[in-house]
Design a protein around this motif. Sequence first.
Motif, PDB file in Angstrom:
ATOM      1  N   LEU A   1     -28.253   0.057  16.602  1.00  0.00           N
ATOM      2  CA  LEU A   1     -28.561  -1.464  16.473  1.00  0.00           C
ATOM      3  C   LEU A   1     -27.900  -2.032  17.879  1.00  0.00           C
ATOM      4  CD1 LEU A   1     -27.659  -2.071  12.926  1.00  0.00           C
ATOM      5  CD2 LEU A   1     -29.772  -1.564  13.823  1.00  0.00           C
ATOM      6  N   THR A   2     -26.826  -1.469  18.238  1.00  0.00           N
ATOM      7  CA  THR A   2     -26.267  -2.076  19.487  1.00  0.00           C
ATOM      8  C   THR A   2     -27.054  -1.955  20.725  1.00  0.00           C
ATOM      9  OG1 THR A   2     -24.003  -2.115  18.538  1.00  0.00           O
ATOM     10  CG2 THR A   2     -24.256  -2.268  20.975  1.00  0.00           C
ATOM     11  N   LEU A   3     -27.585  -0.765  20.825  1.00  0.00           N
ATOM     12  CA  LEU A   3     -28.446  -0.452  21.848  1.00  0.00           C
ATOM     13  C   LEU A   3     -29.946  -0.775  21.480  1.00  0.00           C
ATOM     14  CD1 LEU A   3     -28.861   1.548  24.246  1.00  0.00           C
ATOM     15  CD2 LEU A   3     -30.263   3.089  22.696  1.00  0.00           C
ATOM     16  N   LEU A   4     -30.463  -1.300  20.388  1.00  0.00           N
ATOM     17  CA  LEU A   4     -31.633  -1.799  20.298  1.00  0.00           C
ATOM     18  C   LEU A   4     -31.728  -3.127  20.541  1.00  0.00           C
ATOM     19  CD1 LEU A   4     -32.852   0.265  16.910  1.00  0.00           C
ATOM     20  CD2 LEU A   4     -33.670   0.386  19.708  1.00  0.00           C
ATOM     21  N   ALA A   5     -30.225  -3.869  20.212  1.00  0.00           N
ATOM     22  CA  ALA A   5     -30.349  -5.346  20.616  1.00  0.00           C
ATOM     23  C   ALA A   5     -30.416  -5.894  22.059  1.00  0.00           C
ATOM     24  CB  ALA A   5     -29.036  -5.752  20.001  1.00  0.00           C
ATOM     25  N   ARG A   6     -30.126  -4.707  23.095  1.00  0.00           N
ATOM     26  CA  ARG A   6     -30.149  -5.007  24.270  1.00  0.00           C
ATOM     27  C   ARG A   6     -31.576  -5.179  24.757  1.00  0.00           C
ATOM     28  NH1 ARG A   6     -26.755  -0.403  27.015  1.00  0.00           N
ATOM     29  NH2 ARG A   6     -27.322  -1.847  28.918  1.00  0.00           N
ATOM     30  N   PRO A   7     -31.911  -5.927  25.901  1.00  0.00           N
ATOM     31  CA  PRO A   7     -33.181  -6.042  26.578  1.00  0.00           C
ATOM     32  C   PRO A   7     -33.386  -4.878  27.392  1.00  0.00           C
ATOM     33  CG  PRO A   7     -31.495  -7.590  27.632  1.00  0.00           C
ATOM     34  CD  PRO A   7     -30.946  -6.830  26.543  1.00  0.00           C
ATOM     35  N   LEU A   8     -33.800  -3.833  26.690  1.00  0.00           N
ATOM     36  CA  LEU A   8     -34.209  -2.482  27.354  1.00  0.00           C
ATOM     37  C   LEU A   8     -35.590  -2.403  26.916  1.00  0.00           C
ATOM     38  CD1 LEU A   8     -31.111  -0.569  26.013  1.00  0.00           C
ATOM     39  CD2 LEU A   8     -31.560  -1.542  28.343  1.00  0.00           C
ATOM     40  N   TYR A   9     -36.257  -1.514  27.908  1.00  0.00           N
ATOM     41  CA  TYR A   9     -37.859  -1.223  27.515  1.00  0.00           C
ATOM     42  C   TYR A   9     -37.676   0.016  26.499  1.00  0.00           C
ATOM     43  CZ  TYR A   9     -39.386  -3.333  31.804  1.00  0.00           C
ATOM     44  OH  TYR A   9     -39.617  -4.401  32.849  1.00  0.00           O
ATOM     45  N   ALA A  10     -38.672  -0.160  25.659  1.00  0.00           N
ATOM     46  CA  ALA A  10     -38.888   0.928  24.911  1.00  0.00           C
ATOM     47  C   ALA A  10     -40.203   1.757  25.201  1.00  0.00           C
ATOM     48  CB  ALA A  10     -39.158   0.327  23.217  1.00  0.00           C
TER      49      ALA A  10
ATOM     50  N   VAL B   1     -29.401   4.371  33.584  1.00  0.00           N
ATOM     51  CA  VAL B   1     -28.643   5.151  34.342  1.00  0.00           C
ATOM     52  C   VAL B   1     -27.147   4.380  34.845  1.00  0.00           C
ATOM     53  CG1 VAL B   1     -28.519   6.289  36.645  1.00  0.00           C
ATOM     54  CG2 VAL B   1     -30.601   6.450  35.407  1.00  0.00           C
ATOM     55  N   GLY B   2     -26.058   5.393  34.689  1.00  0.00           N
ATOM     56  CA  GLY B   2     -24.886   4.667  35.051  1.00  0.00           C
ATOM     57  C   GLY B   2     -23.984   4.430  33.861  1.00  0.00           C
ATOM     58  N   GLU B   3     -24.761   4.473  32.564  1.00  0.00           N
ATOM     59  CA  GLU B   3     -24.156   4.352  31.623  1.00  0.00           C
ATOM     60  C   GLU B   3     -23.930   5.734  30.816  1.00  0.00           C
ATOM     61  OE1 GLU B   3     -25.572   1.404  28.847  1.00  0.00           O
ATOM     62  OE2 GLU B   3     -25.551  -0.259  30.565  1.00  0.00           O
ATOM     63  N   PRO B   4     -22.983   5.820  29.848  1.00  0.00           N
ATOM     64  CA  PRO B   4     -23.040   7.073  29.130  1.00  0.00           C
ATOM     65  C   PRO B   4     -24.307   7.263  28.451  1.00  0.00           C
ATOM     66  CG  PRO B   4     -21.166   5.754  28.568  1.00  0.00           C
ATOM     67  CD  PRO B   4     -21.948   5.009  29.491  1.00  0.00           C
ATOM     68  N   GLU B   5     -24.737   8.631  28.249  1.00  0.00           N
ATOM     69  CA  GLU B   5     -26.156   8.884  27.844  1.00  0.00           C
ATOM     70  C   GLU B   5     -26.063   8.531  26.280  1.00  0.00           C
ATOM     71  OE1 GLU B   5     -29.264  12.378  27.427  1.00  0.00           O
ATOM     72  OE2 GLU B   5     -27.476  12.784  28.297  1.00  0.00           O
ATOM     73  N   HIS B   6     -27.054   7.803  25.950  1.00  0.00           N
ATOM     74  CA  HIS B   6     -27.389   7.142  24.619  1.00  0.00           C
ATOM     75  C   HIS B   6     -28.967   6.888  24.535  1.00  0.00           C
ATOM     76  CE1 HIS B   6     -26.478   4.148  21.353  1.00  0.00           C
ATOM     77  NE2 HIS B   6     -26.870   5.156  20.807  1.00  0.00           N
ATOM     78  N   TRP B   7     -29.493   7.345  23.692  1.00  0.00           N
ATOM     79  CA  TRP B   7     -30.913   7.168  23.214  1.00  0.00           C
ATOM     80  C   TRP B   7     -31.178   7.049  21.798  1.00  0.00           C
ATOM     81  CZ3 TRP B   7     -33.359  11.162  20.808  1.00  0.00           C
ATOM     82  CH2 TRP B   7     -32.957  12.304  21.077  1.00  0.00           C
ATOM     83  N   VAL B   8     -32.308   6.501  21.570  1.00  0.00           N
ATOM     84  CA  VAL B   8     -32.740   6.415  20.173  1.00  0.00           C
ATOM     85  C   VAL B   8     -34.132   6.380  20.057  1.00  0.00           C
ATOM     86  CG1 VAL B   8     -32.818   4.847  17.896  1.00  0.00           C
ATOM     87  CG2 VAL B   8     -30.841   4.813  19.187  1.00  0.00           C
ATOM     88  N   SER B   9     -34.666   7.468  19.181  1.00  0.00           N
ATOM     89  CA  SER B   9     -36.072   7.813  19.019  1.00  0.00           C
ATOM     90  C   SER B   9     -36.512   7.498  17.786  1.00  0.00           C
ATOM     91  CB  SER B   9     -36.479   9.093  19.340  1.00  0.00           C
ATOM     92  OG  SER B   9     -37.854   9.462  19.210  1.00  0.00           O
ATOM     93  N   VAL B  10     -37.445   6.587  17.591  1.00  0.00           N
ATOM     94  CA  VAL B  10     -38.174   6.201  16.265  1.00  0.00           C
ATOM     95  C   VAL B  10     -39.469   6.373  15.892  1.00  0.00           C
ATOM     96  CG1 VAL B  10     -38.250   4.171  14.768  1.00  0.00           C
ATOM     97  CG2 VAL B  10     -36.589   4.205  16.227  1.00  0.00           C
TER      98      VAL B  10
END
Length: 136
Positions: free
Chosen positions: A7-16, A71-80
């Motif tokens: 949820l923390t990752l998904l709350a950020r303005p990142l591209y899906a 890039v530059g952050e610890p690897e973290h991804w979510v796939s839905v």
Amino acid sequence: MFRDEDLTLLARPLYAFLTVAPRGERWPAPRPVWFEQAADGTLHLFSDPGAPKVARLREQPRASVVVAAPVGEPEHWVSVEGTVTLHDDGIELATRLADRYYDMSDPGHRQLLEEWQASGMTRIVLHPEKVNRFAA
């Protein structure tokens, strides 16, 4: 279905990166999209109603998205993965997300948003059925 770190990752303005079923002999081709997660756990995206991905979603209402930390952050991804529903009220979402992803003081961004508002947008709602993740 989602963990707190998801949820923390998904709350950020990142591209899906949205993937829909391809037509014919084509390969799946993910597309970067803006998104937001709703309180009910669904993911909401928008698109031009005439876009090929919307046509394919009408034929096969299922999709997947992947969101990853930069890039530059610890690897973290979510796939839905899940089914989708399509709605004609996407301009409200597009307007809200423009404020999240764009600097709306930029005249070019304001003009693009005005064009979207004039033409209308389709809201794509992804109903999660399976979530995969990795966090370093």
